[in-house]
Design an enzyme around this catalytic site. Structure first.
Site, PDB file in Angstrom:
ATOM      1  N   ASP A   1       8.321   2.059   5.542  1.00 45.81           N
ATOM      2  CA  ASP A   1       8.163   3.484   5.247  1.00 45.81           C
ATOM      3  C   ASP A   1       8.790   4.293   6.376  1.00 45.81           C
ATOM      4  O   ASP A   1       8.590   3.993   7.553  1.00 45.81           O
ATOM      5  CB  ASP A   1       6.682   3.845   5.076  1.00 45.81           C
ATOM      6  CG  ASP A   1       6.112   3.257   3.789  1.00 45.81           C
ATOM      7  OD1 ASP A   1       6.909   2.927   2.888  1.00 45.81           O
ATOM      8  OD2 ASP A   1       4.881   3.117   3.697  1.00 45.81           O
TER       9      ASP A   1
ATOM     10  N   ARG B   1      -1.994  -1.756 -12.329  1.00 51.20           N
ATOM     11  CA  ARG B   1      -2.237  -1.561 -10.898  1.00 51.20           C
ATOM     12  C   ARG B   1      -1.858  -0.124 -10.573  1.00 51.20           C
ATOM     13  O   ARG B   1      -0.805   0.348 -11.014  1.00 51.20           O
ATOM     14  CB  ARG B   1      -1.393  -2.534 -10.065  1.00 51.20           C
ATOM     15  CG  ARG B   1      -1.444  -2.242  -8.574  1.00 51.20           C
ATOM     16  CD  ARG B   1      -0.887  -3.375  -7.720  1.00 51.20           C
ATOM     17  NE  ARG B   1      -1.206  -3.116  -6.333  1.00 51.20           N
ATOM     18  CZ  ARG B   1      -0.357  -2.591  -5.445  1.00 51.20           C
ATOM     19  NH1 ARG B   1       0.879  -2.297  -5.793  1.00 51.20           N
ATOM     20  NH2 ARG B   1      -0.752  -2.362  -4.209  1.00 51.20           N
TER      21      ARG B   1
ATOM     22  N   HIS C   1      10.934  -2.716   1.884  1.00 53.91           N
ATOM     23  CA  HIS C   1      11.338  -1.561   2.708  1.00 53.91           C
ATOM     24  C   HIS C   1      10.276  -1.338   3.776  1.00 53.91           C
ATOM     25  O   HIS C   1       9.167  -1.863   3.693  1.00 53.91           O
ATOM     26  CB  HIS C   1      11.451  -0.300   1.852  1.00 53.91           C
ATOM     27  CG  HIS C   1      10.150   0.169   1.268  1.00 53.91           C
ATOM     28  ND1 HIS C   1       9.521  -0.478   0.217  1.00 53.91           N
ATOM     29  CD2 HIS C   1       9.327   1.190   1.614  1.00 53.91           C
ATOM     30  CE1 HIS C   1       8.396   0.129  -0.063  1.00 53.91           C
ATOM     31  NE2 HIS C   1       8.225   1.138   0.768  1.00 53.91           N
TER      32      HIS C   1
ATOM     33  N   HIS D   1       7.358  -4.191   3.737  1.00 61.85           N
ATOM     34  CA  HIS D   1       6.443  -4.525   2.644  1.00 61.85           C
ATOM     35  C   HIS D   1       7.114  -4.340   1.294  1.00 61.85           C
ATOM     36  O   HIS D   1       8.193  -3.750   1.205  1.00 61.85           O
ATOM     37  CB  HIS D   1       5.156  -3.686   2.747  1.00 61.85           C
ATOM     38  CG  HIS D   1       5.379  -2.196   2.711  1.00 61.85           C
ATOM     39  ND1 HIS D   1       5.856  -1.478   3.800  1.00 61.85           N
ATOM     40  CD2 HIS D   1       5.217  -1.291   1.728  1.00 61.85           C
ATOM     41  CE1 HIS D   1       5.951  -0.203   3.476  1.00 61.85           C
ATOM     42  NE2 HIS D   1       5.576  -0.051   2.223  1.00 61.85           N
TER      43      HIS D   1
HETATM   44  C1  GA4 Z   1      10.084   4.614   0.745  1.00 61.00           C
HETATM   45  C2  GA4 Z   1       8.708   5.267   1.036  1.00 61.00           C
HETATM   46  C3  GA4 Z   1       8.352   6.390   0.049  1.00 61.00           C
HETATM   47  O1  GA4 Z   1       7.932   5.840  -1.201  1.00 61.00           O
HETATM   48  C4  GA4 Z   1       9.563   7.330  -0.195  1.00 61.00           C
HETATM   49  C5  GA4 Z   1      10.693   6.494  -0.780  1.00 61.00           C
HETATM   50  C6  GA4 Z   1      11.989   7.223  -1.186  1.00 61.00           C
HETATM   51  C7  GA4 Z   1      12.024   7.609  -2.667  1.00 61.00           C
HETATM   52  O2  GA4 Z   1      11.386   6.963  -3.498  1.00 61.00           O
HETATM   53  O3  GA4 Z   1      12.743   8.572  -2.969  1.00 61.00           O
HETATM   54  C8  GA4 Z   1      13.141   6.281  -0.793  1.00 61.00           C
HETATM   55  C9  GA4 Z   1      12.503   5.217   0.177  1.00 61.00           C
HETATM   56  C10 GA4 Z   1      11.111   5.716   0.458  1.00 61.00           C
HETATM   57  C11 GA4 Z   1      13.349   5.047   1.444  1.00 61.00           C
HETATM   58  C12 GA4 Z   1      14.897   4.995   1.183  1.00 61.00           C
HETATM   59  C13 GA4 Z   1      15.332   5.926   0.046  1.00 61.00           C
HETATM   60  C14 GA4 Z   1      14.289   7.029  -0.114  1.00 61.00           C
HETATM   61  C15 GA4 Z   1      13.890   5.584  -1.914  1.00 61.00           C
HETATM   62  C16 GA4 Z   1      15.172   5.192  -1.256  1.00 61.00           C
HETATM   63  C17 GA4 Z   1      16.002   4.285  -1.734  1.00 61.00           C
HETATM   64  C18 GA4 Z   1       9.151   8.539  -1.028  1.00 61.00           C
HETATM   65  C19 GA4 Z   1      10.173   7.688   1.124  1.00 61.00           C
HETATM   66  O4  GA4 Z   1       9.912   8.658   1.806  1.00 61.00           O
HETATM   67  O5  GA4 Z   1      11.101   6.751   1.460  1.00 61.00           O
END
Ligand code: GA4
Length: 323
Positions: free
Chosen positions: A198, A265, A196, A253
C-alpha cells in the site's frame, strides 16, 4: 511518557516461525503493559510490516453498520452499481484495478475519506462514523510507533493523517464466491487482488470471516492471514517506510479469489495518507552519518503520479531510492 528501548538491529525475517503478531491495545491502560505494547508494535513493523490489533476500541456497531451498507450496495443489479462508477478517481469498479490494465476477481467502492461527495448518497453517515473511528485508531497506533522510535514529537506521523487536507481513502472490496463453472479448476488466475504494497502511511483492514488475505516477506512464500472480524489488521505503507528511513517496511500482500462455496468476502480498508503537498522524507531522528537517508524527498502528489503510471505489483519506491 513510557518508551521502549531502541532496537536498531532488525531480527532476521527468515529465521522466525510465521504468525502475524497480535497487539492487545487494552495493555495501554497499565504502565508496564504500555512499555511491552510499544515494543511489540515497533518489532512487528520492523519484522513483518503487519500486525493484528485486538481490544481496539472501535465500536462493533460502527463496523457492522458500514458492513451492512456495503453488502446492500453490492447486492444491487450491475446496472445500478455501475451508475456509481467509474472508480477513477472515486466510485464503483468491477474487475479492473487502477488505470494500467490490472484485473482481479472482485468489485469495489473507492471513496475519499474526507470528501463526502465521493460517498454514495445513502452511505455518508456510516462512512463518516467508520472513518472517524478507524482514523483515530490509526493515529493512536502512529503515536505509539513514534514513542517506540524515541521521537520526541510523538505526533510526527499522525498529524499527517489528522490534517484536514489528508488524502486518506476508504475502500470496500467485495469478492463474490469464485464461479468454477466460468473459470475451471485449472484457472491459474485465481487472484482476487494482485500483489502490491500500500502506498500510504498506514492501512487499517477489516474483513468478514471469509479467508483470502496473504502476505509475503522478501523472497518468502505466500502466507495466509486468517480472517478475524473482531480485529483489525494494520499494515505499514510505503510512506511510513520512507518516514522511518526503511526501519519499518511496507508489507507485500494480495487477496486470493474467494473460493468459499457460498459466502462473499468483504474487506474494508482505511488508507491513512498525508495531504497532497506534504513532503515525504525520513524524519530527522531516523537519519545519521552512519544511517544516511535512503530516499530522495518527494511530495505525496508526486508519489500519486508514480502510482498512476505503474502496475499494481511494481515497486514504486525504487524511483525514489538514493543511489
Ligand atoms: C493499492 C492500494 C489502494 O487499494 C489504492 C490502489 C490504487 C487503485 O486501485 O486505484 C492503485 C494501487 C493502490 C497502487 C498502484 C496503482 C494505484 C491501483 C494501481 C495499479 C486505492 C491505492 O492507493 O494504491
Amino acid at each position: 511518557m513510557v518508551v521502549a528501548s531502541p532496537n536498531p538491529l532488525k531480527r532476521s525475517k527468515k529465521t522466525k516461525a510465521f504468525g502475524v503478531p497480535t497487539i492487545d491495545l487494552s495493555l495501554k491502560h497499565d504502565n508496564h503493559g504500555e512499555y511491552c505494547l510499544i515494543d511489540q508494535i515497533v518489532s512487528a513493523c520492523e519484522e513483518y510490516g503487519i500486525f493484528k490489533v485486538v481490544n481496539h476500541g472501535v465500536p462493533f456497531d460502527t463496523v457492522a453498520a458500514l458492513e451492512r451498507r456495503g453488502l446492500d450496495f453490492f447486492r444491487q443489479p450491475d446496472a445500478t452499481k455501475h451508475r456509481a462508477g467509474p472508480p477513477n478517481p472515486f466510485g464503483y469498479g468491477s474487475r479492473t484495478i487502477g488505470p494500467n490494465g490490472d484485473m482481479g476477481h472482485l468489485e469495489y467502492l473507492l471513496l475519499h475519506a474526507n470528501i463526502p461527495s465521493t460517498h454514495p448518497p445513502n452511505f455518508s453517515c456510516e462512512v463518516n462514523d467508520y472513518v472517524g473511528a478507524v482514523s483515530e485508531l490509526a493515529c493512536e497506533l502512529l503515536d505509539l510507533m513514534a514513542e517506540g522510535l524515541w521521537v520526541p514529537d510523538k505526533t510526527v506521523f499522525s498529524r499527517l493523517i489528522r490534517d484536514v487536507q489528508s488524502d486518506s481513502l476508504l475502500r470496500l472490496n467485495h469478492y463474490p464466491p469464485f464461479d468454477w463453472s466460468l473459470h475451471g479448476d485449472r484457472d491459474p488466475d485465481r487472484i482476487g487482488f494482485g500483489e502490491h504494497s500500500d502506498p500510504q502511511i498506514l492501512t487499517i483492514l477489516r474483513s468478514n470471516d471469509v479467508a483470502g488475505l496473504q502476505i509475503s516477506m522478501p523472497d518468502g512464500p505466500w502466507l495466509p492471514v486468517p480472517p478475524d472480524p473482531n480485529a483489525f489488521y494494520v499494515m505499514v505503507g510505503d510512506a511510513l517506510q520512507v518516514l522511518t528511513n526503511g526501519r519499518f517496511t511496507s508489507v507485500k500482500h494480495r487477496a486470493m479469489a474467494n473460493i468459499s462455496s457460498s459466502k462473499s468476502r468483504m474487506s474494508i480498508m482505511f488508507f491513512g495518507a498525508p495531504p497532497l503537498n506534504a513532503v515525504i522524507s525520513p524524519i530527522k531522528e531516523m537519519v545519521s552519518a552512519l544511517n544516511p537517508s535512503l530516499y530522495t524527498p518527494f511530495t505525496w502528489d508526486e508519489y500519486k503520479r508514480a502510482m498512476r503510471t505503474s502496475r499494481l505489483s511494481d515497486c514504486r519506491l525504487n524511483q525514489f531510492k538514493r543511489r
